[in-house]
Scaffold this motif. Structure first.
Motif, short mmCIF file in Angstrom:
data_model
loop_
_atom_site.label_atom_id
_atom_site.label_comp_id
_atom_site.label_asym_id
_atom_site.label_seq_id
_atom_site.Cartn_x
_atom_site.Cartn_y
_atom_site.Cartn_z
N ALA A 81 1.74 -1.51 3.03
CA ALA A 81 0.52 -1.38 2.60
C ALA A 81 -0.73 -0.37 3.14
CB ALA A 81 -0.43 -2.42 2.00
N ALA A 82 0.26 -0.79 4.67
CA ALA A 82 -0.59 0.52 5.10
C ALA A 82 0.30 1.18 5.38
CB ALA A 82 -0.69 -0.03 6.98
N LEU A 83 1.80 1.31 5.19
CA LEU A 83 2.15 2.79 5.70
C LEU A 83 2.25 3.56 3.71
CD1 LEU A 83 4.86 4.45 6.66
CD2 LEU A 83 6.11 2.97 5.52
N VAL A 84 2.59 2.96 2.86
CA VAL A 84 2.24 3.73 1.57
C VAL A 84 0.56 4.13 1.74
CG1 VAL A 84 1.80 3.27 -0.67
CG2 VAL A 84 3.66 2.10 0.63
N GLY A 85 -0.61 3.56 2.36
CA GLY A 85 -1.86 3.74 1.96
C GLY A 85 -2.39 4.89 2.45
N VAL B 263 -0.46 8.49 1.08
CA VAL B 263 -1.72 8.75 0.10
C VAL B 263 -2.44 9.17 0.75
CG1 VAL B 263 -2.66 7.91 -2.06
CG2 VAL B 263 0.37 7.13 -1.56
N LEU B 264 -3.22 8.32 1.57
CA LEU B 264 -4.54 9.10 2.15
C LEU B 264 -4.21 10.21 2.95
CD1 LEU B 264 -7.62 8.75 2.84
CD2 LEU B 264 -7.32 7.56 4.99
N ALA B 265 -3.35 10.42 3.85
CA ALA B 265 -3.16 11.85 4.20
C ALA B 265 -2.44 13.12 3.03
CB ALA B 265 -1.83 11.60 4.96
N ILE B 266 -2.43 12.85 1.74
CA ILE B 266 -1.76 13.90 0.98
C ILE B 266 -2.74 14.13 0.75
CG2 ILE B 266 -1.20 13.66 -1.06
CD1 ILE B 266 1.48 12.42 -0.54
N LEU B 267 -4.27 13.02 -0.04
CA LEU B 267 -4.79 13.37 -0.50
C LEU B 267 -6.39 13.98 -0.03
CD1 LEU B 267 -5.92 10.12 -2.54
CD2 LEU B 267 -5.14 12.72 -3.44
N VAL B 268 -6.28 14.15 1.79
CA VAL B 268 -6.79 15.08 2.36
C VAL B 268 -6.14 16.13 2.63
CG1 VAL B 268 -7.15 15.06 5.08
CG2 VAL B 268 -7.92 13.05 3.98
N ALA B 269 -4.70 16.57 2.63
CA ALA B 269 -4.45 17.96 2.38
C ALA B 269 -4.81 18.49 1.78
CB ALA B 269 -2.82 17.55 2.84
N VAL B 270 -4.80 18.06 -0.06
CA VAL B 270 -5.46 18.90 -0.86
C VAL B 270 -6.57 19.17 -0.91
CG1 VAL B 270 -5.71 18.00 -3.48
CG2 VAL B 270 -3.20 17.86 -2.03
#
Length: 118
Positions: free
Chosen positions: A88-92, A95-102
């Motif tokens: 869960a930490a890995l997936v979360g 996803v968070l890193a992708i959203l921050v990059a966007v």
């Protein structure tokens, strides 16, 4: 090739010395890499001379991940106990890193006046 590897190791040693001597939170190899980068910009001939060695190291970069794989197999019981939380930490975090990059991309596009062609 030995001279080039020695240069890489000297910069890593320099970075470790600076990081530990100044009690910095930045890892020594990162400081050494930054110093090497600046040196390669200032002395372009050095960059060309080190190209073959760097390409050789990068071609075999996957070998550097073997210790991490061994570490994982050495702690299989930990992964069995906390595997769901780790997943869960890995997936979360991914996803968070992708959203921050966007978000950073969109903010940069707005600040620079870039626009979408419709």
């Amino acid at each position: 090739m030995i001279r080039n590897i020695t240069i890489l190791l000297v910069f890593q040693l320099l970075g470790e010395t600076v990081a530990r001597g100044a009690a910095l939170a930045v890892p020594g190899p990162v400081i050494g890499l930054a110093a090497l980068f600046v040196t390669l910009l200032v002395v372009p001939g050095l960059a060309e001379r080190m190209r073959d060695t760097a390409d050789g190291l990068l071609a075999h970069l996957s070998l550097l991940f073997v210790p991490a794989g061994v570490g994982v197999t050495a702690h299989l019981t930990t992964f069995a106990e906390a595997g769901l939380g780790l997943a869960a930490a890995l997936v979360g975090s991914t996803v968070l890193a992708i959203l921050v990059a966007v978000g950073a991309f969109v903010a940069t596009a707005r600040l620079t006046g870039a626009h979408r062609d419709d």
